[in-house]
Design a protein around this motif. Structure first.
Motif, mmCIF file in Angstrom:
data_model
loop_
_atom_site.group_PDB
_atom_site.id
_atom_site.type_symbol
_atom_site.label_atom_id
_atom_site.label_comp_id
_atom_site.label_asym_id
_atom_site.label_seq_id
_atom_site.Cartn_x
_atom_site.Cartn_y
_atom_site.Cartn_z
ATOM 1 N N UNK A 204 0.840 -1.201 0.000
ATOM 2 C CA UNK A 204 0.000 0.000 0.000
ATOM 3 C C UNK A 204 0.877 1.254 0.000
ATOM 4 N N UNK A 205 1.697 1.372 -1.014
ATOM 5 C CA UNK A 205 2.562 2.535 -1.173
ATOM 6 C C UNK A 205 1.823 3.627 -1.946
ATOM 7 N N UNK A 206 2.175 4.874 -1.621
ATOM 8 C CA UNK A 206 1.645 6.000 -2.372
ATOM 9 C C UNK A 206 2.184 5.954 -3.808
ATOM 10 N N UNK A 207 1.418 6.529 -4.725
ATOM 11 C CA UNK A 207 1.821 6.502 -6.139
ATOM 12 C C UNK A 207 3.179 7.154 -6.352
ATOM 13 N N UNK A 208 3.456 8.230 -5.628
ATOM 14 C CA UNK A 208 4.722 8.933 -5.806
ATOM 15 C C UNK A 208 5.906 8.057 -5.392
ATOM 16 N N UNK A 209 5.721 7.205 -4.392
ATOM 17 C CA UNK A 209 6.781 6.275 -3.982
ATOM 18 C C UNK A 209 6.972 5.206 -5.043
ATOM 19 N N UNK A 210 5.882 4.676 -5.567
ATOM 20 C CA UNK A 210 5.966 3.654 -6.610
ATOM 21 C C UNK A 210 6.600 4.216 -7.884
ATOM 22 N N UNK A 211 6.342 5.500 -8.164
ATOM 23 C CA UNK A 211 6.968 6.127 -9.337
ATOM 24 C C UNK A 211 8.482 6.131 -9.185
ATOM 25 N N UNK A 212 8.960 6.438 -7.970
ATOM 26 C CA UNK A 212 10.395 6.439 -7.729
ATOM 27 C C UNK A 212 10.993 5.050 -7.854
ATOM 28 N N UNK A 213 10.284 4.048 -7.350
ATOM 29 C CA UNK A 213 10.763 2.673 -7.448
ATOM 30 C C UNK A 213 10.797 2.218 -8.900
ATOM 31 N N UNK A 214 9.787 2.614 -9.661
ATOM 32 C CA UNK A 214 9.743 2.248 -11.080
ATOM 33 C C UNK A 214 10.921 2.880 -11.816
ATOM 34 N N UNK A 215 11.206 4.148 -11.510
ATOM 35 C CA UNK A 215 12.309 4.846 -12.176
ATOM 36 C C UNK A 215 13.649 4.198 -11.850
#
Length: 428
Positions: free
Chosen positions: A7-18
């Protein structure tokens, strides 16, 4: 388990994806959920298992929700060394790239300008402070840091901090934190002193213990059984016969590190020494040069055995036996972290170190291959650690042939004896 299942925030997942982070390591999978639930967590996990992300990600995820004060320090991360503090700071910067999260690293060995920058960062309310205990207490004593609204207190490499004598410093910092502060502790080992610390500062902690890791099987572990006086000659012969590249030589003392580096330089080897006597700017330059391949051999104390990411190390050499098996694992774990996962570890074992080396073999559950010493270097002792241990017990901590005045007890007795006029030998 994948990060996007949490249940991570989208902004955290964006960083992980990058950053191309997709699958969690075991320590991340077991640590992140209870941290997100607000539980105190104590996790036993070795360096190199992804533990930094295991506590940074859930913490910055909570900060990203915007429910924590903007003018306060919300997170304090403690690290035993300035190198580890810098590394954590870099990872926080990477993970929080898409987040309005600020961080400042606070450590010693800097000039007045850097000290003032650290002070200003904390006074302006950096969200995350990554600090070594001594330097944070220095700022506390100057009244430049307010910890009264900290929500997360994280101890990384907790066992190393206690080994370095920071127990009282940690308690002093803890007493300045609010009672409802969530406490997270990561330690490579779980000795009794860690248990004691946890009992004193944590509230019903959720415990995680990844199986005590052994070195990867891809690391070829070898040893030379020799006399102390033969160690340098073995090292010189090894480096004459092969072109040393990406090698770390570990030794037990700062002075020995300096002496080894000087001896290798006389062989026209591209070598640098790494120890705590170096100024911070010099230590950073040495590490940068080694990472970039400008230095072939790094001779170091255990200051670089934990918490430092250096890939593609080809050989780890233990010039001295580390004090316990965990340190041995951490040392040789610096290799086999490249693309092929293979590495070589060489340990030089003197006669008086045989018992300690046998303890390491017992811990590993395997016998380490003994490389025969070249006959041109002279005779070598047999590997008989049990006999050496019995000799030490029989002779009050000495081997049968060791002069009595080499032990602490013998030295004191010699100096006290009224009829012994031998003067104390001055230090070099």
């Amino acid at each position: 388990m994948r990060f996007d299942e949490l249940k991570f925030e989208d902004s955290v997942l964006d960083g992980l994806y990058a950053m191309n982070f997709q699958e969690m390591t075991p320590v991340q999978e077991m640590s992140i959920p209870p941290i997100l639930e607000g539980k105190d967590v104590i996790s036993c996990a070795q360096t190199g298992t992804g533990k930094t992300a295991a506590y940074v990600l859930p913490v910055i995820n909570e900060l990203s929700k915007g429910i924590y004060p903007e003018d306060a320090i919300n997170v304090v991360i403690m690290a035993p060394t300035r190198e580890l503090a810098q590394q954590i700071d870099q990872q926080v910067e990477g993970f929080s790239y898409y987040l309005p999260v600020s961080a400042v690293a606070v450590y010693g060995g800097t000039d007045g300008i850097a000290y003032a920058q650290q002070e200003r960062g904390m006074q302006m309310g950096a969200d995350i402070v990554i600090a070594t205990p001594g330097r944070l207490i220095a700022h506390m004593n100057m009244g430049s840091v307010d910890l009264s609204r900290v929500s997360f207190f994280i101890l990384d490499e907790a066992d190393r901090m206690l080994d370095m004598g920071f127990y009282d410093d940690i308690l002093q910092i803890y007493k300045k934190l609010p009672k409802n502060c969530q406490i997270i502790m990561f330690s490579a080992t779980m000795p009794p002193k860690i248990r004691t610390l946890a009992e004193n500062i944590m509230k019903n902690p959720h415990e995680i213990e990844i199986a005590i890791s052994k070195p990867p099987e891809s690391i070829m572990q070898t040893a030379y059984i020799c006399y102390e006086a033969q160690k340098m000659r073995i090292l010189e012969k090894h480096f004459r016969e092969s072109q040393p590249k990406r090698v770390i030589v570990f030794s037990s003392s700062k002075q020995k590190v300096k002496d080894l580096a000087a001896a290798l330089k006389r062989m026209n080897i591209n070598v640098a020494a790494m120890h705590s006597d170096l100024e911070q700017v010099n230590r950073e330059q040495v590490m940068k040069d080694f990472r970039n391949g400008h230095i072939d051999i790094l001779v170091a104390t255990d200051v670089v055995s934990r918490g430092i990411d250096i890939n593609d190390i080809s050989i780890i050499i233990n010039y001295d036996i580390p004090k316990d098996p965990d340190d041995y694992v951490h040392r040789i774990g610096r290799t086999a972290r490249g693309t092929d996962g293979h590495g070589l570890a060489i340990t030089l074992v003197s006669e008086r170190e045989q018992a300690a080396f046998k303890t390491i073999e017992t811990f590993l559950g395997k016998e380490i291959y003994k490389i025969p010493v070249d006959p041109s270097l002279g005779e070598t002792p047999a590997y008989n650690p049990e006999n050496y241990r019995q000799n030490r017990m029989r002779h009050g901590g000495r081997t049968k042939n060791q002069p009595f005045n080499q032990t602490k007890k013998g030295k004191n007795n010699r100096m006290r004896h009224p009829h012994n006029k031998q003067t104390k030998t001055p230090r070099n």
